[in-house]
Design a protein around this motif. Structure first.
Motif, PDB file in Angstrom:
ATOM      1  N   LEU A 567      -4.483   1.047  -8.337  1.00 17.76           N
ATOM      2  CA  LEU A 567      -5.256   2.332  -8.735  1.00 17.76           C
ATOM      3  C   LEU A 567      -4.124   3.253  -9.083  1.00 17.76           C
ATOM      4  O   LEU A 567      -4.390   4.298  -9.451  1.00 17.76           O
ATOM      5  CB  LEU A 567      -6.046   3.090  -7.466  1.00 17.76           C
ATOM      6  CG  LEU A 567      -7.227   2.070  -7.093  1.00 17.76           C
ATOM      7  CD1 LEU A 567      -7.981   2.883  -5.954  1.00 17.76           C
ATOM      8  CD2 LEU A 567      -8.136   1.437  -7.995  1.00 17.76           C
ATOM      9  N   ASP A 568      -2.849   2.835  -8.877  1.00 16.90           N
ATOM     10  CA  ASP A 568      -1.750   3.738  -9.169  1.00 16.90           C
ATOM     11  C   ASP A 568      -1.421   3.631 -10.642  1.00 16.90           C
ATOM     12  O   ASP A 568      -1.490   2.476 -11.421  1.00 16.90           O
ATOM     13  CB  ASP A 568      -0.477   3.129  -8.551  1.00 16.90           C
ATOM     14  CG  ASP A 568       0.449   4.259  -8.573  1.00 16.90           C
ATOM     15  OD1 ASP A 568       0.240   5.344  -8.470  1.00 16.90           O
ATOM     16  OD2 ASP A 568       1.713   3.697  -8.702  1.00 16.90           O
ATOM     17  N   GLY A 569      -0.997   4.758 -11.222  1.00 16.76           N
ATOM     18  CA  GLY A 569      -0.429   4.838 -12.577  1.00 16.76           C
ATOM     19  C   GLY A 569      -0.965   5.664 -13.208  1.00 16.76           C
ATOM     20  O   GLY A 569      -1.960   6.766 -13.005  1.00 16.76           O
ATOM     21  N   THR A 570      -0.198   6.265 -14.604  1.00 14.77           N
ATOM     22  CA  THR A 570      -0.577   7.487 -15.361  1.00 14.77           C
ATOM     23  C   THR A 570      -2.043   7.422 -16.046  1.00 14.77           C
ATOM     24  O   THR A 570      -2.651   8.537 -16.205  1.00 14.77           O
ATOM     25  CB  THR A 570       0.412   7.485 -16.573  1.00 14.77           C
ATOM     26  OG1 THR A 570       0.442   6.574 -17.270  1.00 14.77           O
ATOM     27  CG2 THR A 570       1.705   7.799 -15.760  1.00 14.77           C
ATOM     28  N   THR A 571      -2.620   6.208 -16.119  1.00 15.00           N
ATOM     29  CA  THR A 571      -4.022   6.339 -16.838  1.00 15.00           C
ATOM     30  C   THR A 571      -4.948   6.132 -15.703  1.00 15.00           C
ATOM     31  O   THR A 571      -6.269   6.308 -15.958  1.00 15.00           O
ATOM     32  CB  THR A 571      -4.077   5.061 -17.876  1.00 15.00           C
ATOM     33  OG1 THR A 571      -4.021   4.019 -16.890  1.00 15.00           O
ATOM     34  CG2 THR A 571      -3.125   5.125 -18.850  1.00 15.00           C
ATOM     35  N   ASN A 577       0.218   8.073  -5.498  1.00 14.53           N
ATOM     36  CA  ASN A 577       0.798   7.492  -4.196  1.00 14.53           C
ATOM     37  C   ASN A 577      -0.044   6.258  -3.577  1.00 14.53           C
ATOM     38  O   ASN A 577       0.176   6.067  -2.890  1.00 14.53           O
ATOM     39  CB  ASN A 577       1.096   8.404  -2.925  1.00 14.53           C
ATOM     40  CG  ASN A 577       2.048   9.526  -3.654  1.00 14.53           C
ATOM     41  OD1 ASN A 577       3.127   9.243  -4.081  1.00 14.53           O
ATOM     42  ND2 ASN A 577       1.809  10.725  -3.340  1.00 14.53           N
ATOM     43  N   SER A 578      -1.035   5.645  -4.515  1.00 12.43           N
ATOM     44  CA  SER A 578      -1.809   4.650  -3.988  1.00 12.43           C
ATOM     45  C   SER A 578      -0.984   3.415  -3.928  1.00 12.43           C
ATOM     46  O   SER A 578      -0.248   3.100  -4.758  1.00 12.43           O
ATOM     47  CB  SER A 578      -2.963   4.400  -4.920  1.00 12.43           C
ATOM     48  OG  SER A 578      -3.556   3.211  -4.696  1.00 12.43           O
ATOM     49  N   THR A 579      -1.216   2.828  -2.870  1.00 11.97           N
ATOM     50  CA  THR A 579      -0.378   1.540  -2.589  1.00 11.97           C
ATOM     51  C   THR A 579      -1.269   0.171  -2.227  1.00 11.97           C
ATOM     52  O   THR A 579      -2.445   0.416  -2.145  1.00 11.97           O
ATOM     53  CB  THR A 579       0.476   1.703  -0.954  1.00 11.97           C
ATOM     54  OG1 THR A 579      -0.399   2.111  -0.213  1.00 11.97           O
ATOM     55  CG2 THR A 579       1.541   3.077  -1.387  1.00 11.97           C
ATOM     56  N   ALA A 580      -0.441  -0.734  -2.171  1.00 14.79           N
ATOM     57  CA  ALA A 580      -1.060  -2.138  -2.102  1.00 14.79           C
ATOM     58  C   ALA A 580      -0.429  -2.938  -1.167  1.00 14.79           C
ATOM     59  O   ALA A 580       0.702  -2.653  -0.662  1.00 14.79           O
ATOM     60  CB  ALA A 580      -1.342  -2.915  -3.384  1.00 14.79           C
ATOM     61  N   VAL A 581      -0.647  -3.971  -1.060  1.00 10.56           N
ATOM     62  CA  VAL A 581      -0.036  -4.972   0.072  1.00 10.56           C
ATOM     63  C   VAL A 581       0.230  -6.466  -0.637  1.00 10.56           C
ATOM     64  O   VAL A 581      -0.586  -7.180  -1.417  1.00 10.56           O
ATOM     65  CB  VAL A 581      -0.998  -5.568   1.219  1.00 10.56           C
ATOM     66  CG1 VAL A 581      -0.343  -6.331   2.381  1.00 10.56           C
ATOM     67  CG2 VAL A 581      -1.580  -4.300   2.009  1.00 10.56           C
ATOM     68  N   ALA A 582       1.634  -6.701  -0.545  1.00 13.86           N
ATOM     69  CA  ALA A 582       1.987  -7.855  -1.279  1.00 13.86           C
ATOM     70  C   ALA A 582       2.151  -9.107   0.003  1.00 13.86           C
ATOM     71  O   ALA A 582       2.975  -8.863   1.036  1.00 13.86           O
ATOM     72  CB  ALA A 582       3.596  -7.774  -1.868  1.00 13.86           C
TER      73      ALA A 582
END
Length: 755
Positions: A567-571, A577-582
């Protein structure tokens, strides 16, 4: 009265009605659900609210903080207080290039799961594959591109931020040329906002008066990368001498809390440290590069060469945190012998190092004195090629050099293995003395467990010490990492998929065995015994070093939270500061909501995924265990198949019934995937495009655990296009499960909502 929700999205009218889809013969086919021009409406609810309003059983947003614990909490955002668990430390690498990509590589795989692959910085690059300290490496040569003075490498994503704590570590070799004039440099790595005059971060060989003996290795950070006229200069740690034609592991660590910079060379800290104040314009979303850095408003200090031996770049890793001194001390550990089995054909060879720790030289690949049995051959392995022994027998083996394992002290040996028959004892690796076997690591048929045996002396009458893995740790036809460790004068221990398995056995005596190392068998009276049946890949031997730790994640990988989210990004506003898990292909997260209550027959599972080209694995599924390889059932699978497509299915009538998306998702971009089953049939959605089968309307209702990031796929299910490794190498965000089948319209809301 029937209510119809109408939402206008850039001129396209979406409504909850049957005209959104078409069918043929009652079986739904992949159909684009909306034009590609559909965009988000500013007034439309965001994805988190849409998900929670849908009533998920649990909702893991991937916003958890890093943890070094063996297990940690995966927070539930559904409102049901149904937290899950990460089955491993979540503070793993944010980028991990092993550099095992082969001679013709133009892309360098990221083993961390963050999909931060490497590439040539520009066209016309001369980059040559070479042996490295831990596997492969690449020598930087010339460039025909006018923009670049010499060849260089860069990542496709940002692996860390210069305004927060970080660690960057890379094996580097200057080649045959070092900076010899005061003020000249050879840059190994950098993090740079290319619109600014200077790099934020760099590891450099610097011919400076500040070096004790120039040139020396340095770790430097710009006081202000955005200007040459304001606050000028660099904060720099100077280390030991940079020596030509010699490998060194350079590790730069920045502790943001204390503003302290530390340089480690081969695991040893250089003194003194340096202080650094984070500038306002520190890079926060920039790629990392190798072979140059930016100074005085220009790219400079290239490590590549037109002639001779240019700079070599080996294994490179980063973290979104400052590693401790103890963690950094483990990074230089490397195999004294490694069998990658990545040759295209012929007899496999091995590479190695004189010591399992520190820098120095590297043994080039050698097949001298190696014998490949007639029933063993190179074939597709876990990564690249592997050693295949389809049928156990007298010629199903590979014999290596004499005494390759030094059994007269601590040692470790491990490999990725796929066992295809449990009808007899099997051997992964062994080595003999004059009168008896010294040690074996393999499969024990009577116990149905992995086993390590170590004989106390070179006597035919000696009885070995044995240690077994935990129960149910052996899964046929599935890649598993098995490692055996001898801690000199203390114990032998087994690790399965990077985790200590079973109970260590006390063993206090050791002796030097001079026999040839045997891969795929042990020798008894000169004849093959306990022959392997299946495949072996990436076998490593560590002499003089025992890997006695809680996990082997420094060698195998694990989980990394705090990656940039889907959900991160300029658009996608509101989620800076949305984060994810690798997930690095060895472990998973799990939720025990249905561990004691049967899961309903109808359900939906959804998430966002990002997978790099060639990476595969299970995204989510339902199993009888929450973690580990010891499961006996798997169902409700959402996975990336062998063709790189998203695939979803359930067990129906005792066999898997699956649907596959039309296009591959292993492209390094974010994709929304959703699988469901219920009265409307079996459905898979990939970015709003649906594939369905109306013949299957439910799944088995059973107790178990939802797992994401991977789970064992035990036989005899045989999932179509099943990934070779069931554990995902890739990134997952916004995972939710529901106890009902969501509608087509609900899927569209997620795909086209304002994030």
């Amino acid at each position: 009265m029937r209510k119809v929700l109408l939402v206008v999205l850039t001129g396209v009218l979406l409504a909850s009605g049957p005209w959104l889809w078409s069918s043929a013969g009652g079986v739904w086919t992949a159909t684009a659900s909306a034009p590609a021009t559909v965009a988000a409406s500013a007034g439309f609810p965001g994805v988190p609210k849409i998900v929670t309003d849908g009533g998920p059983v649990f909702y893991h947003r991937g916003e958890d903080a890093q943890s070094g614990a063996v297990t940690s909490v995966a927070t539930d955002s559904s409102g049901n207080s149904q937290n899950g668990t990460y089955a491993g430390p979540t503070n793993g690498s944010s980028m991990w290039w092993r550099m095992d990509d082969g001679a013709a590589a133009t892309r360098f795989a990221d083993a961390s799961g963050a999909t931060n692959t490497g590439q040539h910085t520009g066209s016309g690059m001369t980059i040559t594959a070479s042996p490295g300290p831990t596997g492969g490496a690449y020598m930087l040569g010339a460039s025909s591109n006018a923009t670049f003075a010499q060849a260089a490498l860069s990542s496709v994503l940002s692996p860390f931020r210069a305004d927060r704590g970080f660690t960057v570590s890379v094996w580097a070799n200057l080649g045959d040329t070092a900076p010899t004039v005061s003020g000249t440099r050879a840059a190994v790595a950098h993090l740079t906002n290319s619109s600014y005059p200077r790099s934020d971060v760099a590891l450099v060989a610097d011919h400076s008066a500040s070096c004790t003996t120039p040139p020396c290795w340095t770790f430097t950070m710009a006081k202000d990368p955005s200007t040459l006229t304001g606050v000028t200069g660099w904060d720099t740690v100077h280390g030991p001498t940079a020596v030509v034609n010699t490998w060194a592991l350079l590790t730069g660590v920045f502790h943001a809390g204390t503003g302290t910079m530390t340089l480690y060379v081969n695991g040893t800290a250089a003194a003194p440290t340096a202080a650094h104040t984070v500038p306002v314009n520190a890079a926060t979303g920039r790629n990392i590069g190798f072979g140059r850095y930016r100074i005085a408003n220009a790219w400079s200090s290239y490590g590549g060469r037109d002639t001779g031996t240019g700079m070599l770049i080996g294994e490179a890793r980063t973290w979104r945190r400052a590693l401790s001194a103890a963690e950094v001390a483990e990074l230089p550990v490397r195999a004294t012998a490694r069998w990658s089995f990545d040759e295209v054909s012929g007899t496999p060879g091995w590479t190695g190092s004189a010591s399992s720790t520190g820098g120095g030289t590297v043994t080039a690949r050698s097949a001298a004195g190696v014998t490949l049995g007639g029933a063993a051959a190179l074939a597709t392995g876990r990564t690249g090629n592997g050693l295949s022994i389809p049928t156990a027998g007298p010629t199903g083996y590979l014999q290596g050099p004499a005494g390759q394992v030094n059994t007269n002290g601590s040692f470790s040996a491990g490999a990725w293995v796929k066992l295809t028959s449990a009808a007899a004892d099997r051997t992964i690796i062994s080595q003999n003395g004059t009168n008896t076997t010294a040690f074996t690591i393999g499969y024990d048929q009577s116990q149905n467990r992995w086993a390590m045996r170590f004989w106390p002396s070179d006597s035919g009458a000696a009885t070995p010490t044995v240690t077994y893995s935990a129960a149910n740790s052996v899964v046929l036809n599935q890649w598993t990492h098995v490692a055996g460790v001898y801690e000199a004068g203390s114990q032998i221990r087994l690790y399965v998929n990077g985790r200590s398995s079973g109970t260590a056995a006390t063993h206090t005596t050791h002796w030097a065995s001079s026999g040839a190392v045997q891969i795929g068998r042990r020798l008894t009276g000169g004849a093959t015994a306990a022959g392997w049946q299946g495949q072996l890949d990436d076998l490593r031997i560590f002499n003089g070093y025992d890997l006695v730790t809680a996990t082997l994640t420094p060698l195998l990988g694990g989980i990394a939270v705090e990656e940039f989210g889907g959900l991160d990004g300029t658009t996608k506003t509101g989620h800076a500061n949305s984060t994810a898990v690798a997930f690095g292909g060895v472990t998973n997260g799990w939720n025990g909501r249905y561990s004691s209550t049967p899961a309903p027959s109808a359900f939906t599972v959804e998430c966002l995924i990002r997978v790099a080209p060639g990476d595969r694995g299970v995204i989510a599924g339902f199993a009888d265990t929450g973690s580990g390889p010891d499961g006996i059932s798997a169902d409700r699978l959402l996975y990336v198949d062998t063709a790189g497509r998203a695939r979803f299915g359930v067990i129906s009538g005792g066999v898997p019934v699956t649907l596959a998306g039309a296009a591959a998702v292993d492209d390094g971009a974010w994709h929304h995937v959703m699988g469901s089953v219920g009265a409307d049939g079996l459905k898979l959605y990939v970015d709003g495009v649906r594939t369905a089968n109306t013949a299957v309307t439910g799944s088995a209702s059973a107790n178990g655990y939802w797992r994401w990031g991977g789970l064992p796929l035990p036989p005899p299910a045989g999932w179509p296009s099943e990934p070779p490794n069931p554990y995902l190498t890739g990134t997952i965000d916004e995972l939710a499960a529901y106890s009902r089948q969501l509608t087509d319209q609900e899927n569209l809301w997620r795909v086209y909502a304002n994030y």
